[in-house]
Design an enzyme around this catalytic site. Structure first.
Site, PDB file in Angstrom:
ATOM      1  N   SER A   1      -4.400  -5.941  -7.854  1.00 62.26           N
ATOM      2  CA  SER A   1      -3.367  -5.034  -7.474  1.00 62.26           C
ATOM      3  C   SER A   1      -2.576  -4.910  -6.670  1.00 62.26           C
ATOM      4  O   SER A   1      -1.664  -3.910  -6.302  1.00 62.26           O
ATOM      5  CB  SER A   1      -4.461  -3.496  -7.684  1.00 62.26           C
ATOM      6  OG  SER A   1      -5.644  -3.710  -6.369  1.00 62.26           O
TER       7      SER A   1
ATOM      8  N   SER B   1      -8.357  -8.176  -6.464  1.00 62.10           N
ATOM      9  CA  SER B   1      -6.941  -7.293  -6.160  1.00 62.10           C
ATOM     10  C   SER B   1      -6.594  -7.924  -4.850  1.00 62.10           C
ATOM     11  O   SER B   1      -5.289  -7.575  -4.356  1.00 62.10           O
ATOM     12  CB  SER B   1      -7.076  -5.504  -4.857  1.00 62.10           C
ATOM     13  OG  SER B   1      -7.054  -5.142  -7.163  1.00 62.10           O
TER      14      SER B   1
ATOM     15  N   LYS C   1      -0.677  -2.815   2.539  1.00 63.14           N
ATOM     16  CA  LYS C   1      -0.710  -1.976   0.988  1.00 63.14           C
ATOM     17  C   LYS C   1      -0.562  -1.001   0.299  1.00 63.14           C
ATOM     18  O   LYS C   1      -0.802  -0.451   1.766  1.00 63.14           O
ATOM     19  CB  LYS C   1      -2.089  -2.782  -0.194  1.00 63.14           C
ATOM     20  CG  LYS C   1      -1.370  -2.584  -1.605  1.00 63.14           C
ATOM     21  CD  LYS C   1      -3.570  -2.637  -1.836  1.00 63.14           C
ATOM     22  CE  LYS C   1      -3.400  -2.138  -3.341  1.00 63.14           C
ATOM     23  NZ  LYS C   1      -4.981  -2.787  -3.870  1.00 63.14           N
TER      24      LYS C   1
END
Lengths: 463, 62
Positions: free
Chosen positions: A149, A173, A72
């Site tokens: 997320s 997330s 990420k």
């Protein structure tokens, strides 16, 4: 990742060929999926050639030698932009790797790029106004969200653009996109994995962990990244067990508690049925199943919102004053809410947290793991605001966070893994929660489930 | 507990200013319903018997 690492080590495939094949897939599919923010094509090919040279010289760094991955885009990566999914950090190029990125590099992995996310990790939908909204690879009918997320991580792993990723998890997330995209994602115990060099959302709720296709691959990545780090004062000095060795495939005698109220009973009907069926499969495999209710989790949404809003505002205050227009609207609004939580309310929320930790600990004192849905719904359509759960209408954002956030609040390890599909062909996620620092048992249960089911092996048609 | 009165933009402006934020009336009006919901839900926490509970910071340094 385990299989790819084995094939590289036995010279059945070349890391250079693997990287080239993945770059081709990214070029073909990512314009639609929007999973990547940065693709490090040249650097990845260079790393792959180096990994191959080491291999030919008889030097293998470990089971992940020559295996590509992508984090990420909130993990610091030396010389590679680390945007946090934001315009504010669009030009930020770190001088150092985060601790876990460095550990994976030492394990011989190849960094393929950086993955899309909800801006600054502050949203469970995984939307991004600056780099595009990640599309769920299972959404043939409409643009459905990948979940956030860590949206790019969920979509990229599900679509086969990369075999593994690291996400971050403050309210779900890692587990939300894992659930919505049909992959396996582990939020380890708070303190198990270093967050040094990872952009924070809320320090006391942030966790980092692997997102892969199986519990076995999560175990492999966790083994490489877990353990004490002097750069992160919250990391534990407890030794890191051999997570791979814990995957015995045997759940006989393990005590498994199915979380009912707030979790399974509140899920959409297809999710509830799939989670109950998963519990039954584990019981048939020899686990001892019972049901359990956590009374205090109804307070988690409010208390964790107070904590996250306060901590996030503390981190973002200077930018929020100087560059408010550079945030996407939903994130700017959430950050602003933090200005209206006072100190006494923050402490009250931490008091509730102490009670919730105790309640989850007590439930696990008599059980080895707890089961719940990872999300009470499958992937919603982009922009959908309301959904129907088992206990009535719900705001989509609240629904996405409902089953995962309690274990950020409590810090217990929790893993999401696919346990079925809706009639419309969307993945459904199971969540397995364990005792603090007992990721081994959590992964053992998920792995055992994956040995007797094939949900985790299914691939979206788009991929 | 008494029901919370509707929060005005003016009261939000004063609170935000204490935190060093100079947000416009339009910006505050946009977040006013969300702040109202947040504060109402925070009031629910007051109903819990939390007096002697030691707050956690979640650090489990072992």
């Amino acid at each position: 990742m385990a299989e790819l690492g084995r094939m590289v080590a036995t010279k059945q495939v070349s890391p250079v060929e693997v990287v080239r094949a993945l770059l081709d897939r990214i070029a073909a599919l990512d314009p639609t999926l929007r999973a990547f923010i940065t693709v490090c094509a040249d650097a990845a090919l260079e790393s792959a050639r180096a990994a191959e040279a080491e291999l030919m010289a008889g030097r293998v760094a470990g089971p992940l030698h020559g295996v590509p991955w992508a984090p990420k885009d909130l993990y610091s990566t030396k010389g590679v932009p680390t945007t946090g999914g934001s315009k504010i950090l669009a030009d930020s190029i770190p001088n150092d790797d985060s601790t876990v990125v460095a550990r994976l590099a030492r394990a011989g992995t190849i960094l393929l790029g950086k993955l899309n996310m909800h801006e600054f990790a502050y949203g469970p939908e995984g939307i991004n106004a600056h780099y595009g909204d990640t599309r769920n690879p299972w959404s043939a009918d409409a643009h459905r969200i990948a979940g956030g997320s860590s949206s790019g991580s969920g979509a990229a792993v599900a679509a086969g653009l990369v075999p593994g990723s690291l996400g971050s998890d403050t309210g779900g997330s890692i587990r939300i996109p894992a659930s919505l995209c049909g992959i396996t994602g582990l939020k380890p115990t708070y303190g198990r994995v270093s967050r040094a060099g990872v952009l924070p959302l809320a320090w006391s709720m942030d966790h980092v962990g692997p997102m892969t296709r199986s519990a076995r691959d999560c175990a492999l990545m966790l083994s490489a990244i877990a353990g004490y780090d002097p750069a992160d004062p919250t990391t534990s000095v407890l030794p890191v067990p051999d997570y791979g060795a814990a995957l015995t495939g045997d759940v006989k005698g393990l005590r498994v508690g199915l979380l009912r109220a707030h979790f399974t009973d509140a899920a959409a009907s297809e999710v509830r049925a799939a989670v109950e069926a998963a519990a039954k499969r584990l019981e048939q495999a020899g686990a001892v199943l019972d049901e359990v209710n956590l009374r205090l989790v109804t307070h988690v949404a409010t208390a964790s919102a107070a904590i996250v809003a306060s901590e996030a505002l503390a981190y973002h205050a200077a930018w929020l004053r100087a560059r408010p227009q550079d945030y996407q609207p939903d994130v700017r609004e959430r950050l602003r809410l933090g200005a209206f939580v006072n100190g006494a309310q923050y402490v009250r929320a931490q008091q509730i947290r102490a009670l919730v930790v105790r309640e989850v600990d007590e439930a696990l004192a008599r059980r080895d793991v707890l089961l719940a849905p990872a999300t009470p719904l499958a992937a919603p359509v982009l922009g959908e605001r309301e959904t129907t759960l088992g206990d009535g209408r719900s705001d989509v954002r609240a629904a996405l966070l409902r089953c995962t956030r309690p274990f950020n609040f409590s810090g217990h390890p929790a893993c999401a893994a696919p346990c079925g599909f809706t009639a419309g062909g969307l993945p459904i996620g199971l969540q397995v929660v364990g005792r603090p620092f007992d990721e081994a048992t959590v992964l053992r249960v998920v792995d055992a489930y994956q040995r007797i089911t094939d949900w985790h092996t299914r691939r979206p048609a788009a991929a | 507990m008494l029901a919370r009165m509707e929060i005005s933009v003016e009261s939000l402006k004063r609170t935000a200013a204490l935190g060093g934020f100079a947000w416009t009336d339009a910006e505050l009006e946009a977040i006013r319903p969300a702040v109202q919901r947040l504060l109402e839900s925070l009031e629910q926490m007051e109903r819990l018997p939390l007096g002697s509970v030691e707050p956690t910071t979640q650090y489990r340094v072992l």
